[in-house]
Each structure stands twice: as C-alpha cells, then as structure tokens.
Design a protein around this motif. Structure first.
Motif, PDB file in Angstrom:
ATOM      1  N   ARG A 170      11.810   2.383   7.056  1.00 25.21           N
ATOM      2  CA  ARG A 170      11.731   3.835   7.658  1.00 25.21           C
ATOM      3  C   ARG A 170      11.956   4.710   6.665  1.00 25.21           C
ATOM      4  NH1 ARG A 170      11.725   5.232  12.947  1.00 25.21           N
ATOM      5  NH2 ARG A 170      12.557   2.869  13.482  1.00 25.21           N
ATOM      6  N   ASN A 171      11.187   5.602   6.466  1.00 27.26           N
ATOM      7  CA  ASN A 171      11.254   6.904   5.740  1.00 27.26           C
ATOM      8  C   ASN A 171      10.837   6.424   4.277  1.00 27.26           C
ATOM      9  OD1 ASN A 171      12.149   8.714   7.397  1.00 27.26           O
ATOM     10  ND2 ASN A 171      14.353   8.100   7.006  1.00 27.26           N
ATOM     11  N   SER A 172      10.030   5.328   3.880  1.00 25.94           N
ATOM     12  CA  SER A 172       9.370   4.994   2.669  1.00 25.94           C
ATOM     13  C   SER A 172       7.947   5.242   3.136  1.00 25.94           C
ATOM     14  CB  SER A 172       9.516   3.682   2.073  1.00 25.94           C
ATOM     15  OG  SER A 172       8.694   2.762   3.174  1.00 25.94           O
ATOM     16  N   TRP A 173       7.001   5.440   2.220  1.00 27.25           N
ATOM     17  CA  TRP A 173       5.588   5.576   2.439  1.00 27.25           C
ATOM     18  C   TRP A 173       4.959   4.356   2.068  1.00 27.25           C
ATOM     19  CZ3 TRP A 173       3.447  11.002   1.329  1.00 27.25           C
ATOM     20  CH2 TRP A 173       3.837  11.958   2.048  1.00 27.25           C
ATOM     21  N   TRP A 205       0.802  -1.223   0.053  1.00 28.91           N
ATOM     22  CA  TRP A 205       0.000  -0.006  -0.040  1.00 28.91           C
ATOM     23  C   TRP A 205       0.919   1.257   0.025  1.00 28.91           C
ATOM     24  CZ3 TRP A 205      -0.759  -4.125   3.609  1.00 28.91           C
ATOM     25  CH2 TRP A 205      -2.008  -4.771   3.226  1.00 28.91           C
ATOM     26  N   HIS A 206       0.743   2.148  -0.838  1.00 30.71           N
ATOM     27  CA  HIS A 206       1.266   3.357  -0.840  1.00 30.71           C
ATOM     28  C   HIS A 206       0.716   4.330  -0.039  1.00 30.71           C
ATOM     29  CE1 HIS A 206       3.468   6.950  -2.785  1.00 30.71           C
ATOM     30  NE2 HIS A 206       4.576   6.094  -2.403  1.00 30.71           N
ATOM     31  N   ASP A 207       1.439   5.531   0.296  1.00 35.15           N
ATOM     32  CA  ASP A 207       0.821   6.373   1.434  1.00 35.15           C
ATOM     33  C   ASP A 207       0.591   5.926   2.610  1.00 35.15           C
ATOM     34  OD1 ASP A 207       1.014   9.192  -0.266  1.00 35.15           O
ATOM     35  OD2 ASP A 207       0.028   7.554  -1.346  1.00 35.15           O
ATOM     36  N   PHE A 208       1.476   4.779   3.340  1.00 30.66           N
ATOM     37  CA  PHE A 208       1.410   4.092   4.445  1.00 30.66           C
ATOM     38  C   PHE A 208       2.678   4.435   5.228  1.00 30.66           C
ATOM     39  CE2 PHE A 208       1.970   0.714   7.139  1.00 30.66           C
ATOM     40  CZ  PHE A 208       0.591  -0.083   7.079  1.00 30.66           C
ATOM     41  N   SER A 209       2.425   5.345   6.286  1.00 30.91           N
ATOM     42  CA  SER A 209       3.464   5.729   7.230  1.00 30.91           C
ATOM     43  C   SER A 209       3.165   5.588   8.487  1.00 30.91           C
ATOM     44  CB  SER A 209       4.364   6.751   6.625  1.00 30.91           C
ATOM     45  OG  SER A 209       5.122   7.253   7.641  1.00 30.91           O
ATOM     46  N   PRO A 210       3.492   4.671   9.498  1.00 32.70           N
ATOM     47  CA  PRO A 210       3.057   4.751  10.812  1.00 32.70           C
ATOM     48  C   PRO A 210       3.639   6.168  11.649  1.00 32.70           C
ATOM     49  CG  PRO A 210       3.777   2.778  10.253  1.00 32.70           C
ATOM     50  CD  PRO A 210       4.317   3.515   9.199  1.00 32.70           C
ATOM     51  N   ILE A 211       4.854   6.588  10.956  1.00 34.65           N
ATOM     52  CA  ILE A 211       5.271   7.849  11.674  1.00 34.65           C
ATOM     53  C   ILE A 211       4.412   9.176  11.420  1.00 34.65           C
ATOM     54  CG2 ILE A 211       7.470   9.502  11.658  1.00 34.65           C
ATOM     55  CD1 ILE A 211       8.878   6.872  11.264  1.00 34.65           C
ATOM     56  N   LEU A 212       3.986   9.138  10.007  1.00 36.45           N
ATOM     57  CA  LEU A 212       3.269  10.314   9.537  1.00 36.45           C
ATOM     58  C   LEU A 212       1.753  10.399   9.686  1.00 36.45           C
ATOM     59  CD1 LEU A 212       5.435  11.108   6.422  1.00 36.45           C
ATOM     60  CD2 LEU A 212       5.908  12.187   8.494  1.00 36.45           C
ATOM     61  N   ARG A 213       1.146   9.362  10.070  1.00 42.05           N
ATOM     62  CA  ARG A 213      -0.350   9.211   9.948  1.00 42.05           C
ATOM     63  C   ARG A 213      -0.950  10.448  10.788  1.00 42.05           C
ATOM     64  NH1 ARG A 213      -2.746   3.622  12.162  1.00 42.05           N
ATOM     65  NH2 ARG A 213      -4.754   4.668  11.225  1.00 42.05           N
ATOM     66  N   SER A 214      -0.356  10.823  11.620  1.00 42.27           N
ATOM     67  CA  SER A 214      -1.031  11.741  12.767  1.00 42.27           C
ATOM     68  C   SER A 214      -0.922  13.087  12.194  1.00 42.27           C
ATOM     69  CB  SER A 214      -0.317  11.584  14.160  1.00 42.27           C
ATOM     70  OG  SER A 214       0.917  12.016  14.143  1.00 42.27           O
ATOM     71  N   ARG A 215       0.051  13.324  11.149  1.00 43.55           N
ATOM     72  CA  ARG A 215       0.221  14.636  10.578  1.00 43.55           C
ATOM     73  C   ARG A 215      -0.462  14.607   9.261  1.00 43.55           C
ATOM     74  NH1 ARG A 215       6.300  15.299  10.048  1.00 43.55           N
ATOM     75  NH2 ARG A 215       5.738  16.926   8.742  1.00 43.55           N
ATOM     76  N   ILE A 216      -0.650  13.573   8.337  1.00 45.88           N
ATOM     77  CA  ILE A 216      -1.086  13.743   7.044  1.00 45.88           C
ATOM     78  C   ILE A 216      -2.333  12.898   6.939  1.00 45.88           C
ATOM     79  CG2 ILE A 216      -0.581  13.355   4.723  1.00 45.88           C
ATOM     80  CD1 ILE A 216       2.494  13.720   5.430  1.00 45.88           C
TER      81      ILE A 216
END
Length: 228
Positions: A193-196, A155-166
């Motif tokens: 890490r750092n991939s989406w 899945w693209h646009d998948f990032s545990p680190i960024l989900r609260s911001r985007i």
C-alpha cells in the motif's frame, strides 16, 4: 532485511511523492533484492536510483544489469509514455557517483533489444521503461522466461488505488493484465500500500489461457525504516 541508504526518501517534490511513496518503493526493492540470490535486470535506468537500491542490497557476487535507451535510439519505437529522454551522461548518474562495481549498463530500446544469453536464471526483473500498455506487455513477455522459479517480476507505476486517476498507471496495469491473461497466470500480484510497484513471484506455472489474475493490496510490511 534490506538496507535503505538514500537520504531523500521522505522529500516531497511533486504530487507523485505523497504518502511516503518513495519510501514504500524503496522498501519493496531493498527487501526483495537481498532475498533473490541471483543477478537482477532493470528495464529503465533513468538516473539510476532504483539501480542503486538493487545493487547495494544484492548478495555478494551478484550483479544488476540495467537497460536504458539513448535519445538517438528512440526513433519511431520509443512509445508515448516515456518519463524523459536522458543523455548518456545523465543515464545512471546517481549510481555512478557511488562507484559501485556490480552494475552493468546497457543502452538499448527494450522493444528492439535481444536479451543476451547470459541474462538467464534471474532473481528479479524490475520493469520501468516505456509505460504504454503494449510496451509493458512486450517487455514482460521478453523477460518472463529468463526469471528463475520463485524469482520476482516487478512493475513500476503500478497502483490499484490510483489507476483510475493517473493515465500512465492505468496503461501499465493494462499491459500487465494482457500478459497475465495470455499466459494464464493466476498467481496474485502484490502491491504494498502506497507504493507504486506491483510484485509477481514466479511459480512453476501451468498455462491455462484466459484465466483471470488477481491483485492483492498489502498493508506496509515494515516498521518505520532507519536511514543508514
């Protein structure tokens, strides 16, 4: 190992490209593709950069089927979180410049699309169409049974680190989590890490409804990659 052929992987055009995001995404796609030994399916062609990554790394004789809706196919079922609506000439324009022979372009709205029977035993499905949670959930349900055992769903646009911001990343992950809960899948989803990109390797599953899923964040698995 995969081969990275694009020359602009380190170009930062927007905030979304920070932290070498494009390179990390390329490492994921270009490493998994040569290890699938089967056809691949991509939902969401856009300009065809991801299609190019897969097609240039698949083992010989395997093909990428890629799906994108035309503007006139959007209608009321296009969803809200769509990156852009491209003309037929723009869809896949990047990979067409390279005259690759192992790509088949399909024009459809993935929500309404019926998978043809030949799309089975897939080694990889890359989901990057509409980002609304319900669309991600429905796209995943539609393809899951067509992925062979030990194949991959990405899945693209998948990032545990960024989900609260985007917001759209949170929507994608909500759709994935709904699918995981419904199917009772306990296999970890891995995020470089750092991939989406989130990666699920399909195991021989025993359905246990309502079991929690896990998301594992991995450190980068490559040394700095060479451009070819």
């Amino acid at each position: 190992d995969g081969v990275l052929l694009e020359k602009d992987l380190d170009v930062v055009e927007t905030e979304c490209d920070l932290h070498e995001r494009k390179r990390r995404d390329a490492e994921v796609l270009c490493t998994l593709a040569p290890n699938t030994h089967a056809n691949s399916l991509e939902l969401g062609t856009s300009f065809g950069n991801g299609t190019f990554k897969l097609a240039t790394n698949l083992p010989e004789n395997f093909k990428v089927y890629t799906v994108n809706l035309l503007p006139e196919q959007a209608g009321l079922n296009a969803g809200k979180l769509v990156t852009h609506l491209l003309s037929k000439e723009e869809i896949g324009s990047f990979y067409r410049k390279h005259a690759l022979k192992n790509i088949e372009q399909i024009y459809a709205n993935t929500l309404d699309w019926d998978l043809p029977s030949q799309l089975s035993d897939l080694g990889m499905v890359f989901i990057d169409a509409c980002h609304d949670a319900e669309f991600v959930y429905q796209d995943t349900k539609k393809v899951y049974d067509r992925v062979k055992e030990n194949g991959f769903i990405l899945w693209h646009d998948f990032s545990p680190i960024l989900r609260s911001r985007i917001g759209w990343i949170d929507q994608v992950m909500r759709g994935v989590e709904k699918f995981m809960r419904e199917y009772g899948i306990q296999t970890e989803i891995v995020n470089l890490r750092n991939s989406w990109i989130g990666v699920l390797r399909k195991e021989k599953a025993v359905k246990t409804m309502g079991s929690p899923s896990k998301i594992q964040v991995e450190e980068p698995i490559h040394q700095p990659a060479k451009e070819s």
